[in-house]
Design a protein around this motif. Structure first.
Motif, PDB file in Angstrom:
ATOM      1  N   ALA A  91       1.089  -1.259   0.026  1.00  0.00           N
ATOM      2  CA  ALA A  91       0.196   0.071   0.495  1.00  0.00           C
ATOM      3  C   ALA A  91       1.155   1.339  -0.184  1.00  0.00           C
ATOM      4  CB  ALA A  91      -0.682  -0.474   0.985  1.00  0.00           C
ATOM      5  N   TRP A  92       1.778   1.462   0.924  1.00  0.00           N
ATOM      6  CA  TRP A  92       3.191   3.077   0.772  1.00  0.00           C
ATOM      7  C   TRP A  92       3.394   2.656  -0.276  1.00  0.00           C
ATOM      8  CZ3 TRP A  92       2.807   6.280   3.713  1.00  0.00           C
ATOM      9  CH2 TRP A  92       3.748   7.629   3.550  1.00  0.00           C
ATOM     10  N   GLU A  93       4.010   1.487  -1.042  1.00  0.00           N
ATOM     11  CA  GLU A  93       4.815   1.832  -2.633  1.00  0.00           C
ATOM     12  C   GLU A  93       3.309   1.928  -3.772  1.00  0.00           C
ATOM     13  OE1 GLU A  93       6.667  -1.912  -2.668  1.00  0.00           O
ATOM     14  OE2 GLU A  93       8.131  -1.563  -0.819  1.00  0.00           O
ATOM     15  N   GLY A  94       2.075   2.204  -3.358  1.00  0.00           N
ATOM     16  CA  GLY A  94       1.675   1.743  -4.286  1.00  0.00           C
ATOM     17  C   GLY A  94       1.138   0.558  -5.453  1.00  0.00           C
ATOM     18  N   ASP A  95       1.431  -0.765  -5.149  1.00  0.00           N
ATOM     19  CA  ASP A  95       1.498  -1.691  -5.677  1.00  0.00           C
ATOM     20  C   ASP A  95      -0.026  -2.051  -6.125  1.00  0.00           C
ATOM     21  OD1 ASP A  95       2.055  -3.574  -6.721  1.00  0.00           O
ATOM     22  OD2 ASP A  95       2.932  -5.128  -5.513  1.00  0.00           O
ATOM     23  N   GLU A  96       0.278  -1.398  -7.404  1.00  0.00           N
ATOM     24  CA  GLU A  96      -1.553  -2.331  -7.991  1.00  0.00           C
ATOM     25  C   GLU A  96      -1.806  -3.601  -8.569  1.00  0.00           C
ATOM     26  OE1 GLU A  96      -3.811  -0.010 -12.312  1.00  0.00           O
ATOM     27  OE2 GLU A  96      -1.764   0.161 -11.419  1.00  0.00           O
ATOM     28  N   GLU A  97      -0.292  -4.552  -8.823  1.00  0.00           N
ATOM     29  CA  GLU A  97      -1.126  -5.218  -8.900  1.00  0.00           C
ATOM     30  C   GLU A  97      -1.762  -6.841  -6.965  1.00  0.00           C
ATOM     31  OE1 GLU A  97       1.682  -9.674  -9.673  1.00  0.00           O
ATOM     32  OE2 GLU A  97       1.800  -7.993 -10.312  1.00  0.00           O
ATOM     33  N   ALA A  98      -1.257  -5.864  -5.897  1.00  0.00           N
ATOM     34  CA  ALA A  98      -1.775  -5.781  -5.008  1.00  0.00           C
ATOM     35  C   ALA A  98      -2.999  -5.057  -4.571  1.00  0.00           C
ATOM     36  CB  ALA A  98      -0.462  -5.771  -3.982  1.00  0.00           C
ATOM     37  N   PHE A 100      -3.550  -2.068  -5.111  1.00  0.00           N
ATOM     38  CA  PHE A 100      -3.424  -0.146  -4.287  1.00  0.00           C
ATOM     39  C   PHE A 100      -2.707   0.230  -6.164  1.00  0.00           C
ATOM     40  CE2 PHE A 100      -1.972  -3.282  -0.810  1.00  0.00           C
ATOM     41  CZ  PHE A 100      -2.999  -2.776  -0.192  1.00  0.00           C
ATOM     42  N   LYS A 101      -4.004   1.494  -6.233  1.00  0.00           N
ATOM     43  CA  LYS A 101      -4.073   1.775  -7.380  1.00  0.00           C
ATOM     44  C   LYS A 101      -2.695   2.891  -7.576  1.00  0.00           C
ATOM     45  CE  LYS A 101      -8.300   0.605  -9.212  1.00  0.00           C
ATOM     46  NZ  LYS A 101      -9.911   1.287  -9.368  1.00  0.00           N
ATOM     47  N   SER A 102      -2.748   3.391  -6.059  1.00  0.00           N
ATOM     48  CA  SER A 102      -1.608   4.713  -6.142  1.00  0.00           C
ATOM     49  C   SER A 102      -1.664   4.441  -4.363  1.00  0.00           C
ATOM     50  CB  SER A 102      -2.702   5.777  -6.261  1.00  0.00           C
ATOM     51  OG  SER A 102      -3.429   6.270  -5.680  1.00  0.00           O
ATOM     52  N   LYS A 103      -0.508   5.292  -4.386  1.00  0.00           N
ATOM     53  CA  LYS A 103       0.719   5.272  -2.570  1.00  0.00           C
ATOM     54  C   LYS A 103      -0.463   5.692  -2.165  1.00  0.00           C
ATOM     55  CE  LYS A 103       4.296   7.618  -0.862  1.00  0.00           C
ATOM     56  NZ  LYS A 103       5.045   6.788  -0.115  1.00  0.00           N
ATOM     57  N   LEU A 104      -0.474   5.277  -1.110  1.00  0.00           N
ATOM     58  CA  LEU A 104      -1.900   5.495   0.158  1.00  0.00           C
ATOM     59  C   LEU A 104      -0.951   6.059   1.206  1.00  0.00           C
ATOM     60  CD1 LEU A 104      -3.819   1.911   0.848  1.00  0.00           C
ATOM     61  CD2 LEU A 104      -3.824   4.348  -1.046  1.00  0.00           C
ATOM     62  N   ASP A 105      -0.139   7.288   1.012  1.00  0.00           N
ATOM     63  CA  ASP A 105       0.270   7.991   1.644  1.00  0.00           C
ATOM     64  C   ASP A 105       0.165   8.467   3.305  1.00  0.00           C
ATOM     65  OD1 ASP A 105      -1.405   9.984   0.933  1.00  0.00           O
ATOM     66  OD2 ASP A 105      -0.505  11.327  -0.176  1.00  0.00           O
ATOM     67  N   LYS A 106      -1.738   8.761   3.242  1.00  0.00           N
ATOM     68  CA  LYS A 106      -2.041   9.085   5.078  1.00  0.00           C
ATOM     69  C   LYS A 106      -1.519   7.734   5.328  1.00  0.00           C
ATOM     70  CE  LYS A 106      -5.528  11.867   2.603  1.00  0.00           C
ATOM     71  NZ  LYS A 106      -7.495  12.647   2.582  1.00  0.00           N
ATOM     72  N   LEU A 107      -1.185   7.063   5.481  1.00  0.00           N
ATOM     73  CA  LEU A 107      -1.218   5.573   6.390  1.00  0.00           C
ATOM     74  C   LEU A 107      -0.105   5.579   7.593  1.00  0.00           C
ATOM     75  CD1 LEU A 107      -1.085   2.728   4.026  1.00  0.00           C
ATOM     76  CD2 LEU A 107      -3.833   3.546   5.292  1.00  0.00           C
ATOM     77  N   ARG A 108      -0.029   5.592   8.875  1.00  0.00           N
ATOM     78  CA  ARG A 108       0.414   6.079   9.178  1.00  0.00           C
ATOM     79  C   ARG A 108       0.344   4.728  10.454  1.00  0.00           C
ATOM     80  NH1 ARG A 108       1.888   8.666   6.830  1.00  0.00           N
ATOM     81  NH2 ARG A 108       2.156  11.289   6.395  1.00  0.00           N
ATOM     82  N   THR A 109       1.901   4.105  11.366  1.00  0.00           N
ATOM     83  CA  THR A 109       2.093   2.885  11.813  1.00  0.00           C
ATOM     84  C   THR A 109       1.325   3.092  13.305  1.00  0.00           C
ATOM     85  OG1 THR A 109       3.284   0.992  10.383  1.00  0.00           O
ATOM     86  CG2 THR A 109       2.577   0.247  12.358  1.00  0.00           C
ATOM     87  N   ILE A 110       1.001   2.738  13.811  1.00  0.00           N
ATOM     88  CA  ILE A 110       0.781   2.529  15.493  1.00  0.00           C
ATOM     89  C   ILE A 110       1.568   1.444  16.521  1.00  0.00           C
ATOM     90  CG2 ILE A 110      -0.871   1.893  17.020  1.00  0.00           C
ATOM     91  CD1 ILE A 110      -1.950   4.521  16.919  1.00  0.00           C
ATOM     92  N   GLY A 111       1.538   0.342  15.690  1.00  0.00           N
ATOM     93  CA  GLY A 111       2.065  -0.741  16.588  1.00  0.00           C
ATOM     94  C   GLY A 111       1.732  -2.262  15.555  1.00  0.00           C
ATOM     95  N   ALA A 112       3.294  -2.491  15.691  1.00  0.00           N
ATOM     96  CA  ALA A 112       3.324  -4.217  15.451  1.00  0.00           C
ATOM     97  C   ALA A 112       2.860  -5.145  16.502  1.00  0.00           C
ATOM     98  CB  ALA A 112       4.887  -5.033  15.017  1.00  0.00           C
ATOM     99  N   THR A 294       9.077  -2.206  16.089  1.00  0.00           N
ATOM    100  CA  THR A 294       9.449  -2.361  15.138  1.00  0.00           C
ATOM    101  C   THR A 294       9.213  -2.965  13.742  1.00  0.00           C
ATOM    102  OG1 THR A 294       9.658  -4.755  15.999  1.00  0.00           O
ATOM    103  CG2 THR A 294      10.903  -2.928  17.029  1.00  0.00           C
ATOM    104  N   GLY A 295       9.812  -2.752  12.685  1.00  0.00           N
ATOM    105  CA  GLY A 295       9.837  -2.624  10.862  1.00  0.00           C
ATOM    106  C   GLY A 295       8.807  -2.897  10.660  1.00  0.00           C
ATOM    107  N   SER A 296       8.435  -1.259  10.979  1.00  0.00           N
ATOM    108  CA  SER A 296       6.914  -1.355  10.268  1.00  0.00           C
ATOM    109  C   SER A 296       7.867  -0.368   8.944  1.00  0.00           C
ATOM    110  CB  SER A 296       5.549  -0.636  10.323  1.00  0.00           C
ATOM    111  OG  SER A 296       4.673   0.458   9.710  1.00  0.00           O
ATOM    112  N   PRO A 297       6.890  -1.129   7.513  1.00  0.00           N
ATOM    113  CA  PRO A 297       7.069  -0.332   5.799  1.00  0.00           C
ATOM    114  C   PRO A 297       6.808   0.750   6.318  1.00  0.00           C
ATOM    115  CG  PRO A 297       5.451  -1.934   5.611  1.00  0.00           C
ATOM    116  CD  PRO A 297       5.610  -1.844   7.461  1.00  0.00           C
ATOM    117  N   VAL A 298       5.666   1.105   6.844  1.00  0.00           N
ATOM    118  CA  VAL A 298       4.630   3.224   7.193  1.00  0.00           C
ATOM    119  C   VAL A 298       5.629   3.841   8.274  1.00  0.00           C
ATOM    120  CG1 VAL A 298       2.860   3.938   7.658  1.00  0.00           C
ATOM    121  CG2 VAL A 298       3.350   1.854   5.565  1.00  0.00           C
ATOM    122  N   PRO A 299       6.116   5.383   7.830  1.00  0.00           N
ATOM    123  CA  PRO A 299       6.300   5.890   9.446  1.00  0.00           C
ATOM    124  C   PRO A 299       4.934   5.584  10.396  1.00  0.00           C
ATOM    125  CG  PRO A 299       5.762   7.587   7.706  1.00  0.00           C
ATOM    126  CD  PRO A 299       5.281   6.148   7.086  1.00  0.00           C
TER     127      PRO A 299
END
Length: 315
Positions: A91-98, A100-112, A294-299
């Motif tokens: 989602a963060w990279e905007g992987d259309e095959e997965a 996601f038509k575009s990068k979901l830039d509003k995402l923020r992580t709470i925690g693992a 730790t480890g999240s691909p999103v801030p």
């Protein structure tokens, strides 16, 4: 004139009282199907929030899980959601095959939170004992472009298989897959979930099953965020041996539209209510505060960072 003045005063009173009415916070918890792990944990989290955050109204929404949840967050239709780590990365990279038509830039992580175990379960009479045995058989891979379905593609590809090798591919939620297996209309299901997921427990108590191994060499071909783990013996009825498989870490995710204060409160309450989450589902026992930041691909959300700094997890 007097009647007009009274009406004006009344109208002004309504306007002035409106902000107070709007002061109530709303938290929509985005989960997954009701027979999975996200939903019972989401219900527990919703109760924790409503019991402890003043003037908050919570709602727990059943969804198609990771991919849908992240899209809803981006659209402002949820405040906190469950997601698999690989879906979050896509989602963060905007992987259309997965999905996601575009990068979901509003995402923020709470925690693992806890790891999702890739659990491939076949009926014993299907003869499926290995990944190679899936060739020519019917397999349910999860709802289309769900986190589970993305996991299915990755596992099969690493094993040198594809959907074309299957006799039939079904795109079904957990409970529906199990119903078909009980009725001998489906050979196997791949379910990406916490250990002891209700759907598979239900299946194993009524049908003789085989738990299919995902060998370490297959997991290593995929690489991060997948890791090699074990489904312990007796996790399901009739499973008398440990079974190697893959796991992916789950995350609780919010959006940049959620205030720092609310994100802080949500983070604090989740990681200081872990016994409640463990009571809601066995997977909750695997959530550890020390792993949260730790480890999240999103801030991380600034509100979550504030809490982790207080706990000494972030400098």
């Amino acid at each position: 004139m007097n009647s007009k003045l009274v009406a004006a005063v009344a109208a002004l009173a309504v306007v002035l009282s409106a902000p107070a009415a709007r002061a109530q916070a709303f938290i929509n918890v985005l989960t997954g199907g009701t027979s999975g792990v996200y939903y019972p944990l989401g219900v527990a989290i919703g109760k924790i929030f409503s019991d402890n955050i003043p003037d908050v109204k919570t709602q727990v929404q059943a969804t198609k899980a990771s991919v849908e949840n992240l899209i809803l967050l981006q659209q402002g239709r949820g405040e906190i959601a469950f997601s698999l780590g690989d879906s979050l990365k896509a989602a963060w990279e905007g992987d259309e095959e997965a999905g996601f038509k575009s990068k979901l830039d509003k995402l923020r992580t709470i925690g693992a939170i806890y790891p999702n175990y890739i659990q491939i379960i076949a009926t014993a009479d299907s003869g499926i004992k290995t990944l190679a045995d899936l060739k020519g058989k019917s397999l349910s891979v999860g709802a289309p472009k769900s986190g589970t379905e993305l996991n299915s593609r990755a596992i099969l590809a690493a094993a040198g298989l594809s959907y074309k090798d299957m006799g039939k591919v079904e795109y079904l939620p957990f409970a529906e897959s199990v119903d078909l297996m009980k009725n001998r209309q489906l050979n196997a299901t791949l379910q990406s979930a916490g250990l002891g997921v209700a759907s598979l427990k239900d299946l194993s108590t009524s049908t003789e099953i085989s738990v299919v191994s995902v060998p370490k060499e297959v997991v290593d071909k995929i690489g991060a965020p997948f890791k090699s783990v074990i489904i312990p013996a007796n996790t399901y009825t009739g499973q008398d041996k440990d079974v190697p498989t893959a796991a992916v870490i789950n995350y609780l995710v919010t959006s940049s539209a959620v205030s720092d204060d609310l994100a802080y409160q949500m983070t604090k309450l989740i990681y200081e209510s872990l016994p409640d989450l463990a009571n809601a589902h066995a997977a909750g026992k695997e959530i550890k505060l020390e792993n949260a930041a730790t480890g999240s691909p999103v801030p991380l959300h600034p509100g979550a960072i504030r809490y982790y700094k207080e706990k000494g997890l972030i400098k």
